[in-house]
Structures are given as structure tokens and as C-alpha cells.
Write a protein that holds these residues in place. Sequence first.
Motif, PDB file in Angstrom:
ATOM      1  N   LYS A  86      -1.436  12.184 -30.883  1.00 51.55           N
ATOM      2  CA  LYS A  86      -0.522  13.170 -30.304  1.00 51.55           C
ATOM      3  C   LYS A  86       0.470  12.519 -29.357  1.00 51.55           C
ATOM      4  CE  LYS A  86      -3.784  15.916 -28.824  1.00 51.55           C
ATOM      5  NZ  LYS A  86      -4.475  17.065 -28.177  1.00 51.55           N
ATOM      6  N   THR A  87       0.016  11.549 -28.571  1.00 51.98           N
ATOM      7  CA  THR A  87       0.914  10.886 -27.632  1.00 51.98           C
ATOM      8  C   THR A  87       1.971  10.090 -28.375  1.00 51.98           C
ATOM      9  OG1 THR A  87      -0.889  10.710 -26.039  1.00 51.98           O
ATOM     10  CG2 THR A  87       1.030   9.325 -25.676  1.00 51.98           C
ATOM     11  N   ALA A  88       1.559   9.394 -29.420  1.00 50.90           N
ATOM     12  CA  ALA A  88       2.523   8.600 -30.183  1.00 50.90           C
ATOM     13  C   ALA A  88       3.509   9.500 -30.916  1.00 50.90           C
ATOM     14  CB  ALA A  88       1.785   7.700 -31.175  1.00 50.90           C
ATOM     15  N   TYR A  89       3.034  10.619 -31.430  1.00 49.84           N
ATOM     16  CA  TYR A  89       3.933  11.522 -32.149  1.00 49.84           C
ATOM     17  C   TYR A  89       4.916  12.195 -31.195  1.00 49.84           C
ATOM     18  CZ  TYR A  89       5.502  15.145 -35.369  1.00 49.84           C
ATOM     19  OH  TYR A  89       6.273  15.970 -36.158  1.00 49.84           O
ATOM     20  N   ASP A  90       4.450  12.577 -30.019  1.00 48.67           N
ATOM     21  CA  ASP A  90       5.337  13.221 -29.049  1.00 48.67           C
ATOM     22  C   ASP A  90       6.386  12.254 -28.504  1.00 48.67           C
ATOM     23  OD1 ASP A  90       3.935  15.550 -29.413  1.00 48.67           O
ATOM     24  OD2 ASP A  90       2.621  15.248 -27.666  1.00 48.67           O
ATOM     25  N   ASN A  91       6.086  10.959 -28.460  1.00 44.48           N
ATOM     26  CA  ASN A  91       7.008   9.963 -27.910  1.00 44.48           C
ATOM     27  C   ASN A  91       7.592   9.070 -29.006  1.00 44.48           C
ATOM     28  OD1 ASN A  91       6.569  10.099 -24.729  1.00 44.48           O
ATOM     29  ND2 ASN A  91       4.557  10.293 -25.708  1.00 44.48           N
ATOM     30  N   ALA A 109       5.547   2.987 -25.404  1.00 42.96           N
ATOM     31  CA  ALA A 109       5.551   4.019 -26.440  1.00 42.96           C
ATOM     32  C   ALA A 109       5.754   3.406 -27.815  1.00 42.96           C
ATOM     33  CB  ALA A 109       6.630   5.047 -26.142  1.00 42.96           C
ATOM     34  N   VAL A 110       6.627   2.402 -27.900  1.00 43.03           N
ATOM     35  CA  VAL A 110       6.873   1.753 -29.191  1.00 43.03           C
ATOM     36  C   VAL A 110       5.628   1.038 -29.672  1.00 43.03           C
ATOM     37  CG1 VAL A 110       8.209  -0.021 -30.358  1.00 43.03           C
ATOM     38  CG2 VAL A 110       9.345   1.563 -28.797  1.00 43.03           C
ATOM     39  N   GLU A 111       4.932   0.314 -28.794  1.00 48.12           N
ATOM     40  CA  GLU A 111       3.717  -0.386 -29.176  1.00 48.12           C
ATOM     41  C   GLU A 111       2.608   0.591 -29.564  1.00 48.12           C
ATOM     42  OE1 GLU A 111       3.088  -3.550 -29.693  1.00 48.12           O
ATOM     43  OE2 GLU A 111       5.233  -3.933 -29.362  1.00 48.12           O
TER      44      GLU A 111
END
Length: 302
Positions: free
Chosen positions: A129-134, A142-144
Motif C-alpha cells: 500500500k505504501t509503495a502504491y500510494d507513493n 519511495a523509489v527503492e
Amino acid sequence: MIVLDLEIFTRKMNSVIRRYRTIYDLLEFLAISLIILLIAVFFNLDEIFKLIPLTEPYVGLSPDIPFFTVNYETIFLFFIVCLISLLILELVDRNRKRIYKAVKKTAPQRRNTQDVVEETYPELKDRLKTAYDNRDSDNFIAVELTRSVSSDVEGVSSTDLLDKKRLAYSLGAIVAACLFLGLIFFTGFTAPVSPGDILDKFPNGSLTQPPIIEENTSSNNSSSIPTEAPPIANAPGVDIDITLPPGAGMGPGDMLEGSENNFTPSKPYPPESLSSQHFYDNLPAGYQDIIKDYFEKVAENS
């Protein structure tokens, strides 16, 4: 490219989960329908259509369907079962929180795609969820994170997202209902009661029995027998000749032989003594006074 992979993965998993939810709903609908059908067949509820004026003419008949024969009462019962099943599913869905509260449990929240995936794969907990939101962020962290999550979701299998416990409950109910229905159809074992038997316990289809007027043949009823001759209806201004014609007191045999008989005037008799006893035997109890009052009122109004 990484962002595109996460979006494609999310859309794919979302489609898979929607398809699984449709399967759950269909299986639950089928399970509830079979259970209701089992209850209806066991208690002979299909006979209720014989008691409904709208469906009674179709009982025992079947529509003209090639290579397939089914009675109308079976079709009616099928539609009623489906309607009740849909109503139950709708009521359960709307009152899910109240049902869980009644059993002192917390109702599960509606989960989205990321929640289902993260619950199935604990290593993706809060990361997906964190990766999808960012996914649009240029931040190095966020990129990593997005790159790492994108690599991990490659091992996600759509079959792992299937709720096997919910599926097992529905399939178990379907199999059990089918086995019992097959047992009933092959052995003919049903409950010894039917809607008609229950309805027969209540006269006229009501819980209260109408009062029965008993006919009393004792001498106490003699006061209700009229002792006067009923009045002759007469129109105003019209004279009615009530004299008897000559020979009215003689029978056919006496008139042919020419013998003379003295005329004996008739006396007023109660109507019961001049009527056929067979008529009063078939007349329901309590109707004699009603019929007498009716003709008296007709005579008064003439």
C-alpha cells in the motif's frame, strides 16, 4: 516501468478478487436455495399451490418443453425459493454488523486489493500500500521501496487469494443439501404433515370456529311456530275474490263418480307441517327462522 508494473498488478489482482467474490456469492446463493428447497420438499410445501386459487388449475400439469418434463408446481416452488434466498442474502448483507454484534464479534471490514494481498503474503504487509500510494513520488526511499515491492509481487499467485474457508463452507452445505434431497427423491421419505393437513384443523381456514345454531326439537320451540294465517297481499284499490270454486272440496275420483262431499274449510297450519320433511332434513340448522322472516317481510312490503 516500475510504477506501471504496480498498476498492472493492482488492476489484475482487483479483477481476480472481484471474480472470486462473485463465485462466493453464487455458491452462497446456491447453498441457501438448496437448504430452503430441502425444507420445502421435506414438509411437502409444494402442496400449498393446491390451496391457492390462482395456481390450483396448474397443479399436476406441465408446460410443453421438448425433451424435458417438469410440473408447474415445481416451477412455482423454484421461483419462490430463489426469491427467498435473494431476500436472505440482501438482509444479511445489510445487517452484517448487527449479526456480528449479536454474537459479540467484530464485523470484518470490506477489504481492498492491497489488504487481501498483504494478508495472504505477510512479507508485503504495509509495503504494498505504501509503495502504491507513493508510486509518483521522486523520493529516493519511495523509489527503492517501489522497486523492491515490484520485485516481490512477481511471486504472487492469484489462486492464493482464494478464501478457501469460505469456499469450503459453501461447498459443504451444497453437498449436504444435495445428498439429503437425493435421499428424499429416491426413498420418498417426507414429513407426515402437509399444508392441507394443517389447514384442515381450522374450519373455513380461520382460527376461530363460527357459532353453530342448534335446532331444538323440544316443545319449547312451539312458541316460535306461527299460529295465525299469513296475511294475503292486496294492492290498494284492487278487490281480490277469495271464494272457492264449486267442487273444490272433492277429489278427482269423487268428481268422476258424482258423489257429493261436504266442503271442510282449511285451518291455518304452520308452514313446517305442509313442507317436505326431506327439505328440512337437508336444510342447515338455524335457517328456518331466517327464511320465515324473509317471506314475512316480503308480504309486508307487497
